[in-house]
Design an enzyme around this catalytic site. Structure first.
Site, short mmCIF file in Angstrom:
data_model
loop_
_atom_site.label_atom_id
_atom_site.label_comp_id
_atom_site.label_asym_id
_atom_site.label_seq_id
_atom_site.Cartn_x
_atom_site.Cartn_y
_atom_site.Cartn_z
N HIS A 72 0.85 -1.20 0.00
CA HIS A 72 0.00 0.00 0.00
C HIS A 72 0.88 1.24 0.00
O HIS A 72 1.64 1.46 0.94
CB HIS A 72 -0.92 0.01 1.23
CG HIS A 72 -2.11 -0.89 1.08
ND1 HIS A 72 -3.33 -0.60 1.62
CD2 HIS A 72 -2.27 -2.05 0.40
CE1 HIS A 72 -4.20 -1.55 1.30
NE2 HIS A 72 -3.57 -2.45 0.57
N TYR A 200 -9.47 5.74 6.88
CA TYR A 200 -9.66 6.13 8.28
C TYR A 200 -10.67 7.27 8.26
O TYR A 200 -10.42 8.31 7.64
CB TYR A 200 -8.35 6.63 8.89
CG TYR A 200 -7.30 5.55 9.14
CD1 TYR A 200 -7.22 4.91 10.37
CD2 TYR A 200 -6.38 5.20 8.15
CE1 TYR A 200 -6.26 3.94 10.62
CE2 TYR A 200 -5.41 4.23 8.40
CZ TYR A 200 -5.36 3.60 9.63
OH TYR A 200 -4.40 2.64 9.87
N PRO A 292 -5.08 1.00 18.40
CA PRO A 292 -4.76 0.47 17.08
C PRO A 292 -4.78 1.49 15.93
O PRO A 292 -4.43 1.15 14.81
CB PRO A 292 -5.81 -0.62 16.86
CG PRO A 292 -6.92 -0.27 17.77
CD PRO A 292 -6.33 0.43 18.94
N LYS A 296 0.33 0.39 15.03
CA LYS A 296 1.70 0.33 15.55
C LYS A 296 1.98 -0.82 16.51
O LYS A 296 3.13 -1.07 16.87
CB LYS A 296 2.05 1.66 16.25
CG LYS A 296 2.20 2.83 15.32
CD LYS A 296 3.53 2.79 14.59
CE LYS A 296 3.51 3.46 13.25
NZ LYS A 296 3.51 2.58 12.09
N TYR A 384 3.80 6.62 9.96
CA TYR A 384 2.93 5.50 9.60
C TYR A 384 3.75 4.35 8.99
O TYR A 384 3.51 3.18 9.31
CB TYR A 384 1.83 5.94 8.63
CG TYR A 384 0.70 4.95 8.52
CD1 TYR A 384 -0.43 5.05 9.33
CD2 TYR A 384 0.78 3.87 7.64
CE1 TYR A 384 -1.46 4.12 9.26
CE2 TYR A 384 -0.24 2.92 7.56
CZ TYR A 384 -1.35 3.05 8.37
OH TYR A 384 -2.36 2.11 8.30
P1 RFL Z 1 0.72 -11.18 22.03
O1 RFL Z 1 0.31 -11.32 20.63
O2 RFL Z 1 -0.28 -10.80 23.04
O3 RFL Z 1 1.38 -12.58 22.44
C1 RFL Z 1 1.70 -12.87 23.75
C2 RFL Z 1 1.59 -14.38 23.94
O4 RFL Z 1 1.96 -14.71 25.28
C3 RFL Z 1 1.05 -15.68 25.76
N1 RFL Z 1 1.06 -15.62 27.23
C4 RFL Z 1 1.78 -16.47 27.98
N2 RFL Z 1 2.55 -17.50 27.67
C5 RFL Z 1 3.14 -18.17 28.69
N3 RFL Z 1 2.97 -17.85 29.99
C6 RFL Z 1 2.19 -16.82 30.35
N4 RFL Z 1 2.04 -16.52 31.63
C7 RFL Z 1 1.56 -16.07 29.33
N5 RFL Z 1 0.73 -15.00 29.32
C8 RFL Z 1 0.45 -14.75 28.05
C9 RFL Z 1 -0.27 -15.31 25.13
O5 RFL Z 1 -1.17 -16.41 25.08
C10 RFL Z 1 0.17 -14.88 23.74
O6 RFL Z 1 0.16 -15.92 22.81
O7 RFL Z 1 1.95 -10.17 22.18
P2 RFL Z 1 3.19 -9.87 21.18
O8 RFL Z 1 3.78 -11.17 20.69
O9 RFL Z 1 4.04 -8.88 21.86
O10 RFL Z 1 2.54 -9.23 19.89
C11 RFL Z 1 1.94 -7.97 19.97
C12 RFL Z 1 0.75 -7.89 19.04
O11 RFL Z 1 -0.06 -9.05 19.18
C13 RFL Z 1 -0.08 -6.66 19.36
O12 RFL Z 1 0.73 -5.51 19.50
C14 RFL Z 1 -1.10 -6.31 18.29
O13 RFL Z 1 -1.89 -7.38 17.90
C15 RFL Z 1 -1.99 -5.22 18.88
N6 RFL Z 1 -3.26 -5.19 18.24
C16 RFL Z 1 -3.31 -4.58 17.04
N7 RFL Z 1 -2.19 -4.01 16.54
C17 RFL Z 1 -2.22 -3.42 15.35
O14 RFL Z 1 -1.18 -2.92 14.91
N8 RFL Z 1 -3.40 -3.37 14.63
C18 RFL Z 1 -4.56 -3.98 15.09
O15 RFL Z 1 -5.57 -3.96 14.43
C19 RFL Z 1 -4.55 -4.59 16.35
N9 RFL Z 1 -5.66 -5.18 16.85
C20 RFL Z 1 -4.40 -5.79 18.82
C21 RFL Z 1 -5.60 -5.79 18.09
C22 RFL Z 1 -4.35 -6.40 20.08
C23 RFL Z 1 -5.48 -6.99 20.66
N10 RFL Z 1 -5.37 -7.53 22.00
C24 RFL Z 1 -4.06 -7.69 22.61
C25 RFL Z 1 -6.41 -7.83 22.85
C26 RFL Z 1 -6.72 -6.41 18.62
C27 RFL Z 1 -6.68 -7.02 19.89
C28 RFL Z 1 -7.94 -7.67 20.39
C1 PHB Z 2 -6.50 -3.99 10.53
O1 PHB Z 2 -6.53 -4.29 9.33
O2 PHB Z 2 -6.88 -4.79 11.40
C2 PHB Z 2 -6.02 -2.66 10.94
C3 PHB Z 2 -5.44 -1.83 9.98
C4 PHB Z 2 -5.00 -0.56 10.36
C5 PHB Z 2 -5.13 -0.15 11.67
C6 PHB Z 2 -5.70 -1.00 12.62
C7 PHB Z 2 -6.15 -2.26 12.25
O3 PHB Z 2 -4.72 1.09 12.01
#
Ligand code: RFL
Ligand code: PHB
Length: 389
Positions: A72, A200, A292, A296, A384
């Site tokens: 993109h 957005y 989100p 980032k 971004y």
């Molecule tokens: P994760 O992905 O939370 O992985 C952590 C892992 O650790 C495990 N865990 C344990 N394992 C062993 N012992 C324990 N005591 C433990 N406690 C927990 C968990 O089961 C899990 O598998 O963290 P990591 O690897 O640092 O990755 C970070 C990303 O996942 C996170 O920053 C993003 O997904 C944030 N986020 C989003 N980021 C975006 O850039 N765009 C998004 O659209 C977006 N949507 C989201 C999100 C995070 C969400 N969370 C955390 C609820 C949507 C959600 C719902």
């Molecule tokens: C997504 O595709 O889930 C997404 C993309 C951009 C964002 C947040 C979430 O800023």
């Protein structure tokens, strides 16, 4: 069991670190609280910075990303009747790649399988011992049996609800937090995306985001109240509300269909300092959370992994501890910039319950400045696509 780096958490941070270390001949064991199916069932981020793409290449698992990811060059921003585009490639010479976190995680698990990597699932009661010594170790239970891993270093990659951050004593640790008074209701549907780029949208009814995973898989979000529940939203109600929040010409062409996932995520900014305590190093969501809006979360996790990976390579290959000692300061310096960008973008794009007329005017002025100023667009694009590591 004995390994060089014990990694707590088999999400993207933990798996990426493990795979990068493996390619440099440094051993690791990953322990994960959930099953692999559970980890791969989570729908999360969708936009990857070039820095993360580069790390996945270095880890030897970017094949599918290159074949199936979408480049993109820009994004669309709408407010009122206005819609404008910020062209990342023209402004800062770098695009982003749209490829779901679920797919990144799947590729990392596949790479781990192929290289004989050790990931232990369903662990419980994880405890980090002697992090301040040269010989830390972990204890945990699997199927009721106690296990122990001796190691040189512990990487705390266990997300926001993990145990690693809380292992750092309160007297040493400082948490910084901002909770936003709303959440995002997200829907995944097997429909073509409304636009080939992300939109957005700031609307008087609340924020909306049109995103995607591939040519026939769309991801849409609408701002919702914190006490809302996905059960309150039929698919029809979701589509109708989304249409009201995006520009009319986009709403007219929006293809709707049944949702295959619907969930609400609260919005939070959070940072813990420091990100190191003795031989325990925090990475990703274990140390920080962003709303989100700037995409980032995953990307900032990846930059931590980059700093920690390089510090560990310097330690094992050159006997230098410099990178490990400066890890926390280096990682936090970039983390705070991602926090600032996500906070700014969130503040500009959402409706706040207590918003005054003055606050609304500020939002519109911010958007108009961004629409009309190449310098403002360049600053947005620079953030971004991702600040340099
Ligand atoms: P994760 O992905 O939370 O992985 C952590 C892992 O650790 C495990 N865990 C344990 N394992 C062993 N012992 C324990 N005591 C433990 N406690 C927990 C968990 O089961 C899990 O598998 O963290 P990591 O690897 O640092 O990755 C970070 C990303 O996942 C996170 O920053 C993003 O997904 C944030 N986020 C989003 N980021 C975006 O850039 N765009 C998004 O659209 C977006 N949507 C989201 C999100 C995070 C969400 N969370 C955390 C609820 C949507 C959600 C719902
Ligand atoms: C997504 O595709 O889930 C997404 C993309 C951009 C964002 C947040 C979430 O800023």
């Amino acid at each position: 069991m004995r390994t060089q780096v014990a990694i707590i958490g088999g999400g993207p941070s933990g798996l990426l670190l493990s795979q990068l270390l493996h390619r440099q001949g440094i051993s690791s064991i990953v322990i994960e609280r959930q099953t692999r199916e559970h980890v791969l069932g989570r729908i999360r981020a969708g936009v990857l910075e070039q820095g993360l793409v580069g790390l996945l290449e270095q880890a030897g698992c970017a094949g599918r990303l290159h074949a199936e990811g979408f480049t993109h060059d820009g994004t669309l921003i709408s407010y009122g009747d206005q819609m404008f585009r910020v062209d990342f490639t023209e402004l800062v010479g770098k695009p982003v790649v749209v490829y779901g976190q679920t797919e990144v995680t799947r590729d990392l698990y596949d790479a781990s399988d192929a290289s004989g990597g050790q990931v232990i699932h369903n662990v419980e009661n994880v405890v980090i011992h002697d992090a301040k010594s040269d010989a830390p170790f972990l204890t945990f239970e699997v199927a009721g049996e106690m296990q122990r891993i001796d190691c040189d270093f512990v990487a705390g990659c266990d997300g926001f609800h993990g145990i690693s951050r809380k292992t750092i004593p309160d007297a040493v640790r400082q948490d910084f937090e901002k909770i936003y008074p709303f959440g995002w209701l997200g829907v995944l549907s097997e429909t073509p995306p409304v636009n080939h780029e992300l939109i957005y949208a700031n609307s008087p009814r609340g924020f909306a985001l049109c995103s995607m995973r591939n040519a026939n898989l769309s991801r849409y979000y609408i701002q919702c109240s914190l006490d809302d529940s996905p059960a309150n939203w039929s698919d029809d109600a979701f589509w109708e509300e989304l249409k009201r929040r995006i520009p009319a010409d986009q709403a007219e062409t929006l293809v709707t269909g049944p949702s295959i996932e619907k969930s609400i995520a609260p919005l939070r900014s959070f940072v813990t300092e420091p990100m190191q305590w003795g031989r325990l190093f925090l990475c990703g969501d274990a140390a920080h959370i962003v709303p989100p809006t700037g995409a980032k979360g995953l990307n900032t996790a990846a930059s931590d992994v980059n700093y920690l990976f390089n510090a560990l390579v310097d330690f094992y290959q050159d006997g230098s501890s410099d990178g490990l000692e400066s890890y926390s300061a280096k990682a936090l310096s970039r983390v705070w910039k991602a926090e600032r960008f996500s906070w700014w973008f969130t503040t500009m794009m959402h409706q706040f319950p207590e918003q005054s007329e003055f606050d609304l005017k500020m939002q519109i002025a911010d958007l108009e400045f961004l629409r009309s100023s190449a310098a403002a667009q360049k600053a947005m694009a620079e953030n971004y696509v991702g600040l340099p590591y």
